[in-house]
Design a protein around this motif. Structure first.
Motif, PDB file in Angstrom:
ATOM      1  N   PHE A   1     -45.480 -13.275  12.770  1.00  0.00           N
ATOM      2  CA  PHE A   1     -45.912 -14.084  11.632  1.00  0.00           C
ATOM      3  C   PHE A   1     -45.567 -15.548  11.876  1.00  0.00           C
ATOM      4  N   GLU A   2     -44.366 -15.778  12.359  1.00  0.00           N
ATOM      5  CA  GLU A   2     -43.927 -17.144  12.641  1.00  0.00           C
ATOM      6  C   GLU A   2     -44.798 -17.780  13.722  1.00  0.00           C
ATOM      7  N   GLU A   3     -45.148 -17.004  14.757  1.00  0.00           N
ATOM      8  CA  GLU A   3     -46.012 -17.505  15.824  1.00  0.00           C
ATOM      9  C   GLU A   3     -47.404 -17.835  15.280  1.00  0.00           C
ATOM     10  N   ALA A   4     -47.938 -16.972  14.425  1.00  0.00           N
ATOM     11  CA  ALA A   4     -49.261 -17.212  13.837  1.00  0.00           C
ATOM     12  C   ALA A   4     -49.255 -18.489  13.010  1.00  0.00           C
ATOM     13  N   ILE A   5     -48.223 -18.689  12.212  1.00  0.00           N
ATOM     14  CA  ILE A   5     -48.115 -19.896  11.386  1.00  0.00           C
ATOM     15  C   ILE A   5     -47.987 -21.134  12.267  1.00  0.00           C
ATOM     16  N   LYS A   6     -47.164 -21.035  13.293  1.00  0.00           N
ATOM     17  CA  LYS A   6     -46.980 -22.154  14.225  1.00  0.00           C
ATOM     18  C   LYS A   6     -48.301 -22.524  14.900  1.00  0.00           C
ATOM     19  N   ASN A   7     -49.123 -21.498  15.184  1.00  0.00           N
ATOM     20  CA  ASN A   7     -50.402 -21.738  15.862  1.00  0.00           C
ATOM     21  C   ASN A   7     -51.518 -22.183  14.916  1.00  0.00           C
ATOM     22  N   GLY A   8     -51.258 -22.188  13.604  1.00  0.00           N
ATOM     23  CA  GLY A   8     -52.237 -22.728  12.679  1.00  0.00           C
ATOM     24  C   GLY A   8     -52.730 -21.803  11.586  1.00  0.00           C
ATOM     25  N   ALA A   9     -52.120 -20.627  11.428  1.00  0.00           N
ATOM     26  CA  ALA A   9     -52.535 -19.716  10.357  1.00  0.00           C
ATOM     27  C   ALA A   9     -52.269 -20.352   8.999  1.00  0.00           C
ATOM     28  N   ILE A  10     -53.256 -20.266   8.122  1.00  0.00           N
ATOM     29  CA  ILE A  10     -53.098 -20.822   6.779  1.00  0.00           C
ATOM     30  C   ILE A  10     -52.976 -19.718   5.734  1.00  0.00           C
ATOM     31  N   ALA A  11     -53.159 -18.452   6.162  1.00  0.00           N
ATOM     32  CA  ALA A  11     -53.038 -17.317   5.243  1.00  0.00           C
ATOM     33  C   ALA A  11     -52.877 -16.030   6.039  1.00  0.00           C
ATOM     34  N   ILE A  12     -52.439 -14.994   5.329  1.00  0.00           N
ATOM     35  CA  ILE A  12     -52.245 -13.674   5.942  1.00  0.00           C
ATOM     36  C   ILE A  12     -52.945 -12.634   5.076  1.00  0.00           C
ATOM     37  N   ILE A  13     -53.661 -11.726   5.716  1.00  0.00           N
ATOM     38  CA  ILE A  13     -54.180 -10.536   5.045  1.00  0.00           C
ATOM     39  C   ILE A  13     -53.328  -9.381   5.551  1.00  0.00           C
ATOM     40  N   THR A  14     -52.687  -8.668   4.636  1.00  0.00           N
ATOM     41  CA  THR A  14     -51.734  -7.640   5.027  1.00  0.00           C
ATOM     42  C   THR A  14     -51.706  -6.508   4.010  1.00  0.00           C
ATOM     43  N   ASN A  15     -51.167  -5.379   4.420  1.00  0.00           N
ATOM     44  CA  ASN A  15     -51.020  -4.250   3.497  1.00  0.00           C
ATOM     45  C   ASN A  15     -49.597  -4.150   2.954  1.00  0.00           C
ATOM     46  N   LYS A  16     -48.758  -5.135   3.264  1.00  0.00           N
ATOM     47  CA  LYS A  16     -47.402  -5.198   2.723  1.00  0.00           C
ATOM     48  C   LYS A  16     -47.008  -6.660   2.575  1.00  0.00           C
ATOM     49  N   ILE A  17     -46.427  -7.006   1.445  1.00  0.00           N
ATOM     50  CA  ILE A  17     -45.992  -8.384   1.221  1.00  0.00           C
ATOM     51  C   ILE A  17     -44.872  -8.729   2.197  1.00  0.00           C
ATOM     52  N   ILE A  18     -44.983  -9.896   2.807  1.00  0.00           N
ATOM     53  CA  ILE A  18     -43.970 -10.356   3.748  1.00  0.00           C
ATOM     54  C   ILE A  18     -43.140 -11.410   3.032  1.00  0.00           C
ATOM     55  N   HIS A  19     -41.893 -11.110   2.799  1.00  0.00           N
ATOM     56  CA  HIS A  19     -41.006 -12.047   2.114  1.00  0.00           C
ATOM     57  C   HIS A  19     -40.534 -13.117   3.092  1.00  0.00           C
ATOM     58  N   ASP A  20     -40.136 -14.242   2.581  1.00  0.00           N
ATOM     59  CA  ASP A  20     -39.647 -15.384   3.362  1.00  0.00           C
ATOM     60  C   ASP A  20     -40.757 -16.095   4.136  1.00  0.00           C
ATOM     61  N   ILE A  21     -42.009 -15.802   3.829  1.00  0.00           N
ATOM     62  CA  ILE A  21     -43.125 -16.520   4.425  1.00  0.00           C
ATOM     63  C   ILE A  21     -43.949 -17.063   3.270  1.00  0.00           C
ATOM     64  N   ASN A  22     -44.034 -18.378   3.174  1.00  0.00           N
ATOM     65  CA  ASN A  22     -44.610 -19.005   1.992  1.00  0.00           C
ATOM     66  C   ASN A  22     -46.003 -19.578   2.217  1.00  0.00           C
ATOM     67  N   ILE A  23     -46.860 -18.832   2.908  1.00  0.00           N
ATOM     68  CA  ILE A  23     -48.267 -19.204   2.978  1.00  0.00           C
ATOM     69  C   ILE A  23     -49.033 -18.148   2.186  1.00  0.00           C
ATOM     70  N   PRO A  24     -50.256 -18.433   1.791  1.00  0.00           N
ATOM     71  CA  PRO A  24     -50.995 -17.444   1.000  1.00  0.00           C
ATOM     72  C   PRO A  24     -51.063 -16.078   1.688  1.00  0.00           C
ATOM     73  N   GLN A  25     -50.829 -15.041   0.879  1.00  0.00           N
ATOM     74  CA  GLN A  25     -50.889 -13.674   1.377  1.00  0.00           C
ATOM     75  C   GLN A  25     -51.843 -12.877   0.485  1.00  0.00           C
ATOM     76  N   PHE A  26     -52.800 -12.241   1.117  1.00  0.00           N
ATOM     77  CA  PHE A  26     -53.743 -11.388   0.424  1.00  0.00           C
ATOM     78  C   PHE A  26     -53.360  -9.950   0.739  1.00  0.00           C
ATOM     79  N   LYS A  27     -52.770  -9.260  -0.239  1.00  0.00           N
ATOM     80  CA  LYS A  27     -52.316  -7.894  -0.019  1.00  0.00           C
ATOM     81  C   LYS A  27     -53.475  -6.954  -0.311  1.00  0.00           C
ATOM     82  N   VAL A  28     -53.764  -6.101   0.657  1.00  0.00           N
ATOM     83  CA  VAL A  28     -54.811  -5.103   0.525  1.00  0.00           C
ATOM     84  C   VAL A  28     -54.185  -3.709   0.564  1.00  0.00           C
ATOM     85  N   LYS A  29     -54.947  -2.707   0.166  1.00  0.00           N
ATOM     86  CA  LYS A  29     -54.420  -1.357   0.131  1.00  0.00           C
ATOM     87  C   LYS A  29     -54.150  -0.837   1.541  1.00  0.00           C
ATOM     88  N   ASN A  30     -55.116  -0.964   2.423  1.00  0.00           N
ATOM     89  CA  ASN A  30     -54.916  -0.532   3.823  1.00  0.00           C
ATOM     90  C   ASN A  30     -55.893  -1.224   4.729  1.00  0.00           C
TER      91      ASN A  30
END
Length: 82
Positions: free
Chosen positions: A53-82
């Motif tokens: 996650f840290e590498e993705a953010i460092k490389n320019g990620a502006i958001a994450i789509i995930t099936n589990k909330i990632i704490h301690d990462i403060n970029i937009p997160q779109f939580k999906v079922k699976n």
């Protein structure tokens, strides 16, 4: 595509840390191939380390789509079922 369009395309259970609507240029599931203004897609059922996650953010990620909330990462997160 704008970041706000993501919730119109995929079915989100929850959206966290969404503040600014930014333009999205790329979507990738590999933190190594993330470019500026990308979305990082992560299946948390697989073994994944926070360093990706840290590498993705460092490389320019502006958001994450995930099936589990990632704490301690403060970029937009779109939580999906699976």
């Amino acid at each position: 595509m704008l970041l706000s369009d993501i919730s119109k395309i995929i079915q989100c259970e929850r959206i966290l840390y969404f503040q600014n609507n930014k333009k999205v240029n790329y979507i990738s599931s590999s933190s190594k191939t993330i470019k500026k203004n990308s979305i990082f897609v992560c299946n948390y059922k697989k073994k994944i380390k926070k360093i990706y996650f840290e590498e993705a953010i460092k490389n320019g990620a502006i958001a994450i789509i995930t099936n589990k909330i990632i704490h301690d990462i403060n970029i937009p997160q779109f939580k999906v079922k699976n």
